[in-house]
Design a protein around this motif. Structure first.
Motif, mmCIF file in Angstrom:
data_model
loop_
_atom_site.group_PDB
_atom_site.id
_atom_site.type_symbol
_atom_site.label_atom_id
_atom_site.label_comp_id
_atom_site.label_asym_id
_atom_site.label_seq_id
_atom_site.Cartn_x
_atom_site.Cartn_y
_atom_site.Cartn_z
ATOM 1 N N ASP A 118 -4.072 10.713 -2.231
ATOM 2 C CA ASP A 118 -3.115 10.208 -1.242
ATOM 3 C C ASP A 118 -1.729 10.795 -1.455
ATOM 4 N N ARG A 119 -1.333 10.968 -2.708
ATOM 5 C CA ARG A 119 0.010 11.466 -3.003
ATOM 6 C C ARG A 119 0.097 12.994 -2.963
ATOM 7 N N TYR B 215 0.827 -1.201 0.000
ATOM 8 C CA TYR B 215 0.000 0.000 0.000
ATOM 9 C C TYR B 215 0.867 1.259 0.000
ATOM 10 N N SER C 69 -2.852 11.379 -7.306
ATOM 11 C CA SER C 69 -3.951 10.919 -6.464
ATOM 12 C C SER C 69 -4.062 11.774 -5.206
ATOM 13 N N GLN D 297 -0.413 4.419 0.658
ATOM 14 C CA GLN D 297 -1.007 5.525 1.397
ATOM 15 C C GLN D 297 -0.405 5.763 2.775
ATOM 16 N N TYR D 298 0.490 4.870 3.213
ATOM 17 C CA TYR D 298 1.070 5.038 4.553
ATOM 18 C C TYR D 298 2.461 5.677 4.525
#
Length: 251
Positions: A240-241, A82, A238, A84-85
């Motif tokens: 998240d980024r 993942y 995105s 997103q962390y």
């Protein structure tokens, strides 16, 4: 060097163990721990290792719960499926953030980065001389070999506007609008580049800071980025980024 692996997937743990032993058979794996609970118990009962490989999503929660209970002072290489962390991971003593499946080249680069960090901090933080700066940056790739017809040539990183992937093939595009295939995945390329200059803007693109021409708001917290030379499609960052991308640009 003594290492622990915190990973709840047996295949992933075995693969990582094999890669570590391939890199240096003298490295000792002290423990392979499959949960937050087991990791906390082991860290409380044993001296801190020299390095920890840590998956993020474990069988009983996120690995960040470990830091809430135990003071983890060793360097950490995160391995995860993942993206997103990443920001949360770099809030602790992380050396690298590797996406699964981990490639051997990524692991080698992470160990090299760890060694450079150790040498740098063992000498103290000041003064930082010009030669010191060069030694810190020495592990970043400076050029890529590409095929140009029947010939092979080297493209310097400062000449590269961006990398992108298409149909499982990676390409570099130079500032003078030349395109060449390269024999690396974007994941492998990302680990070899200077992160002050290049950013993994999406799953398909890694861009040079000087290639970014315009940034526009997009739907649902995302960004649309125009690069030069222009690509064949819109590049979307995105949600998240987006925070890490803005922080990278604002250095």
């Amino acid at each position: 060097m003594q290492i622990i692996i915190i990973e709840d997937e047996n295949l992933a743990a075995d693969r990582l163990l094999g890669l570590v032993q391939q890199y240096d058979p003298a490295i000792r794996i002290q423990a392979i721990l499959s949960s937050v609970e087991k990791a906390i118990l082991w860290l409380k009962q044993n001296p801190m290792p020299d390095l920890a490989f840590m998956d993020i999503q474990l069988s009983d929660g996120l690995c960040f719960e470990i830091f809430e209970t135990v003071s983890v002072t060793c360097p950490i290489i995160f391995t995860t499926s993942y993206e997103q962390y990443a920001l949360e991971a770099f809030g602790v003593t992380s050396v690298a953030y590797l996406l699964k499946p981990v490639k051997y080249g990524q692991l080698v680069n992470s160990f090299q980065k760890l060694e450079i960090m150790k040498q740098t901090f063992s000498k103290g933080l000041a003064p930082v001389t010009e030669s010191g700066i060069h030694s810190i940056e020495a592990h970043f790739k400076s050029r890529f070999l590409v095929k140009n017809g029947l010939h092979i040539r080297a493209i310097k990183c400062e000449e590269i506007a961006y990398f992108y992937s298409e149909d499982k093939v990676s390409f570099l595009v130079s500032f003078n609008k030349q395109k060449f295939p390269v024999d690396y995945s974007l994941e492998e390329i990302e680990t070899t580049l200077n992160p002050d200059i290049f950013f993994r803007i999406s799953r398909k693109y890694i861009v040079h800071v000087d290639a970014i021409q315009e940034i526009r708001p997009y739907f649902k917290g995302r960004l649309s980025v125009a690069v030069s030379p222009a690509g064949e499609e819109d590049i979307i960052v995105s949600a998240d980024r987006t925070p890490s991308f803005k922080a990278w640009l604002d250095r």
